[in-house]
Design a protein around this motif. Structure first.
Motif, mmCIF file in Angstrom:
data_model
loop_
_atom_site.group_PDB
_atom_site.id
_atom_site.type_symbol
_atom_site.label_atom_id
_atom_site.label_comp_id
_atom_site.label_asym_id
_atom_site.label_seq_id
_atom_site.Cartn_x
_atom_site.Cartn_y
_atom_site.Cartn_z
ATOM 1 N N LEU A 245 0.817 -1.210 0.000
ATOM 2 C CA LEU A 245 0.000 0.000 0.000
ATOM 3 C C LEU A 245 0.854 1.264 0.000
ATOM 4 O O LEU A 245 0.406 2.320 -0.443
ATOM 5 C CB LEU A 245 -0.943 -0.008 1.202
ATOM 6 C CG LEU A 245 -2.029 -1.089 1.182
ATOM 7 C CD1 LEU A 245 -2.840 -1.042 2.457
ATOM 8 C CD2 LEU A 245 -2.935 -0.941 -0.040
ATOM 9 N N ASN A 246 2.057 1.152 0.525
ATOM 10 C CA ASN A 246 2.952 2.310 0.558
ATOM 11 C C ASN A 246 3.894 2.369 -0.646
ATOM 12 O O ASN A 246 4.715 3.285 -0.743
ATOM 13 C CB ASN A 246 3.785 2.299 1.847
ATOM 14 C CG ASN A 246 2.943 2.595 3.069
ATOM 15 O OD1 ASN A 246 1.952 3.314 2.986
ATOM 16 N ND2 ASN A 246 3.325 2.041 4.205
ATOM 17 N N SER A 247 3.752 1.381 -1.523
ATOM 18 C CA SER A 247 4.638 1.356 -2.689
ATOM 19 C C SER A 247 4.069 2.214 -3.825
ATOM 20 O O SER A 247 2.921 2.644 -3.788
ATOM 21 C CB SER A 247 4.815 -0.082 -3.178
ATOM 22 O OG SER A 247 3.585 -0.603 -3.669
ATOM 23 N N TYR A 248 4.903 2.451 -4.828
ATOM 24 C CA TYR A 248 4.501 3.198 -6.032
ATOM 25 C C TYR A 248 4.880 2.394 -7.259
ATOM 26 O O TYR A 248 5.845 1.614 -7.233
ATOM 27 C CB TYR A 248 5.181 4.576 -6.068
ATOM 28 C CG TYR A 248 4.508 5.608 -5.186
ATOM 29 C CD1 TYR A 248 3.810 6.687 -5.754
ATOM 30 C CD2 TYR A 248 4.549 5.513 -3.803
ATOM 31 C CE1 TYR A 248 3.189 7.633 -4.953
ATOM 32 C CE2 TYR A 248 3.926 6.459 -3.001
ATOM 33 C CZ TYR A 248 3.249 7.509 -3.580
ATOM 34 O OH TYR A 248 2.621 8.445 -2.796
ATOM 35 N N VAL A 249 4.106 2.582 -8.305
ATOM 36 C CA VAL A 249 4.351 1.883 -9.569
ATOM 37 C C VAL A 249 4.258 2.887 -10.714
ATOM 38 O O VAL A 249 3.810 4.020 -10.535
ATOM 39 C CB VAL A 249 3.322 0.747 -9.788
ATOM 40 C CG1 VAL A 249 3.406 -0.293 -8.672
ATOM 41 C CG2 VAL A 249 1.900 1.306 -9.898
ATOM 42 N N SER A 250 4.671 2.446 -11.883
ATOM 43 C CA SER A 250 4.526 3.284 -13.073
ATOM 44 C C SER A 250 3.056 3.316 -13.489
ATOM 45 O O SER A 250 2.347 2.318 -13.352
ATOM 46 C CB SER A 250 5.374 2.719 -14.211
ATOM 47 O OG SER A 250 5.155 3.448 -15.407
ATOM 48 N N PRO A 251 2.561 4.432 -14.022
ATOM 49 C CA PRO A 251 1.143 4.499 -14.423
ATOM 50 C C PRO A 251 0.811 3.577 -15.590
ATOM 51 O O PRO A 251 -0.353 3.178 -15.735
ATOM 52 C CB PRO A 251 0.933 5.962 -14.791
ATOM 53 C CG PRO A 251 2.288 6.480 -15.119
ATOM 54 C CD PRO A 251 3.233 5.729 -14.250
ATOM 55 N N GLY B 259 -6.566 2.366 -25.351
ATOM 56 C CA GLY B 259 -7.107 1.170 -24.683
ATOM 57 C C GLY B 259 -6.134 0.483 -23.746
ATOM 58 O O GLY B 259 -6.471 -0.562 -23.161
ATOM 59 N N THR B 260 -4.933 1.057 -23.567
ATOM 60 C CA THR B 260 -3.959 0.477 -22.639
ATOM 61 C C THR B 260 -4.382 0.760 -21.197
ATOM 62 O O THR B 260 -4.862 1.856 -20.886
ATOM 63 C CB THR B 260 -2.556 1.062 -22.890
ATOM 64 O OG1 THR B 260 -2.179 0.810 -24.252
ATOM 65 C CG2 THR B 260 -1.534 0.454 -21.949
ATOM 66 N N SER B 261 -4.200 -0.223 -20.311
ATOM 67 C CA SER B 261 -4.596 -0.064 -18.909
ATOM 68 C C SER B 261 -3.736 0.992 -18.223
ATOM 69 O O SER B 261 -2.507 0.982 -18.328
ATOM 70 C CB SER B 261 -4.447 -1.402 -18.174
ATOM 71 O OG SER B 261 -4.835 -1.277 -16.832
ATOM 72 N N VAL B 262 -4.396 1.920 -17.535
ATOM 73 C CA VAL B 262 -3.729 2.978 -16.778
ATOM 74 C C VAL B 262 -3.932 2.693 -15.291
ATOM 75 O O VAL B 262 -5.057 2.431 -14.853
ATOM 76 C CB VAL B 262 -4.293 4.362 -17.143
ATOM 77 C CG1 VAL B 262 -3.647 5.447 -16.284
ATOM 78 C CG2 VAL B 262 -4.084 4.653 -18.625
ATOM 79 N N HIS B 263 -2.834 2.769 -14.501
ATOM 80 C CA HIS B 263 -2.876 2.393 -13.091
ATOM 81 C C HIS B 263 -2.636 3.587 -12.178
ATOM 82 O O HIS B 263 -1.879 4.501 -12.516
ATOM 83 C CB HIS B 263 -1.806 1.337 -12.797
ATOM 84 C CG HIS B 263 -1.834 0.170 -13.727
ATOM 85 N ND1 HIS B 263 -0.744 -0.222 -14.452
ATOM 86 C CD2 HIS B 263 -2.851 -0.676 -14.059
ATOM 87 C CE1 HIS B 263 -1.045 -1.270 -15.187
ATOM 88 N NE2 HIS B 263 -2.324 -1.560 -14.967
ATOM 89 N N ALA B 264 -3.250 3.545 -11.025
ATOM 90 C CA ALA B 264 -2.906 4.495 -9.965
ATOM 91 C C ALA B 264 -1.474 4.216 -9.547
ATOM 92 O O ALA B 264 -1.095 3.057 -9.340
ATOM 93 C CB ALA B 264 -3.851 4.329 -8.785
ATOM 94 N N VAL B 265 -0.661 5.262 -9.410
ATOM 95 C CA VAL B 265 0.751 5.039 -9.076
ATOM 96 C C VAL B 265 0.943 4.713 -7.595
ATOM 97 O O VAL B 265 2.009 4.221 -7.201
ATOM 98 C CB VAL B 265 1.611 6.261 -9.460
ATOM 99 C CG1 VAL B 265 1.582 6.475 -10.969
ATOM 100 C CG2 VAL B 265 1.181 7.503 -8.703
ATOM 101 N N GLY B 266 -0.065 4.970 -6.761
ATOM 102 C CA GLY B 266 0.037 4.680 -5.333
ATOM 103 C C GLY B 266 -1.327 4.715 -4.684
ATOM 104 O O GLY B 266 -2.366 4.823 -5.351
#
Length: 261
Positions: free
Chosen positions: A126-132, A164-171
């Motif tokens: 939950l405290n990590s971050y990822v690329s969008p 149409g590429t999946s976009v993610h919350a970075v954190g």
């Protein structure tokens, strides 16, 4: 001189009376200790047992006594073996109870360790971050100049992405805006748990709504080409507030949270 006899015939006492009297006499002599001084012949004339009517004293032979002793010893041994068996069973029962309690304690400890590890892993996640966008790259950098931006420079970065590429919350955070954003097209703004904000623009569709909590890597929409664009991509911004103009370097922001971009 002549003697005159009393009337009636003199008779000897009956056998029962004699025997009873003699038995009483023997008992009295035994009590006084006199019987020990009598010679054996003095008792030799005793009548047979069946004539006395008294209960006889039984003398037990050695073989019968040995049998009784052996039986008593066998009973004692059987009782001792039974007691030993009972004690062994009780010890085994107590040992089993101790083993069961120890197993429960070990299982509880293992479960607690596993639960702590799971909570720690979840906390880290939950405290990590990822690329969008997974596996993408930056096609246009931060503060790039040009007439296509109303501010005169790029306020975020563009990630290469087909529509149409999946976009993610970075954190982890909470959605504070989800919908049309003018030149950003369909966009999502998230207030991050650290108090900063992230923006995702030009989306073709949205997967979240205002007030919704999101976690790192959660899909929030699909990339597209809505708003002021020349082609499909993801516009990503890092801000100090939810408003336009509070932008900061998104690459430095992501790298400060461990994201390699």
């Amino acid at each position: 001189m002549a003697f005159t006899c009393a009337t009636g015939k003199h008779r000897r006492p009956s056998r029962m009376k004699r025997t009873t009297a003699r038995a009483a006499g023997v008992a009295a002599l035994a009590t006084t200790g006199v019987i020990g001084t009598l010679a054996a012949p003095a008792l030799a004339a005793e009548p047979a047992v069946e004539q006395t009517g008294l209960t006889p004293v039984i003398t037990i032979g050695d073989s019968v006594a040995d049998q009784i002793d052996a039986q008593a010893a066998a009973q004692k041994q059987a009782a001792e073996e039974a007691e030993a068996q009972r004690q062994a069973e009780e010890a085994a029962r107590k040992k089993a109870v101790v083993a069961a309690k120890q197993a429960l304690a070990e299982a509880k400890q293992a479960r607690e360790v596993k639960e702590r590890a799971a909570r720690e892993a979840e906390r880290k996640r939950l405290n990590s971050y990822v690329s969008p966008i997974s596996g993408s790259y930056i096609s246009t950098g931060y503060k790039a100049g040009g007439g296509v931006w109303s501010s005169g420079s790029h306020t975020g970065v563009d990630f290469h992405a087909a529509s149409g590429t999946s976009v993610h919350a970075v954190g982890s955070g909470t959605v504070v805006e989800a919908g049309w954003g003018g030149s950003y097209g369909n966009n999502v703004v998230i207030k991050m748990n650290d108090g900063t904000y992230t923006q995702y623009g030009h989306l073709s569709s949205l997967a979240v709504s205002v007030g919704q909590s999101v976690t790192p890597g959660q899909q929030i929409g699909l990339s597209g080409a809505t708003g002021n664009v020349t082609g499909p991509h993801l516009h990503f911004e890092a801000r100090t507030t939810p408003e336009y103009g509070s932008d900061m370097d998104p690459v430095a922001y992501l790298r400060s949270h461990g994201v390699n971009v």
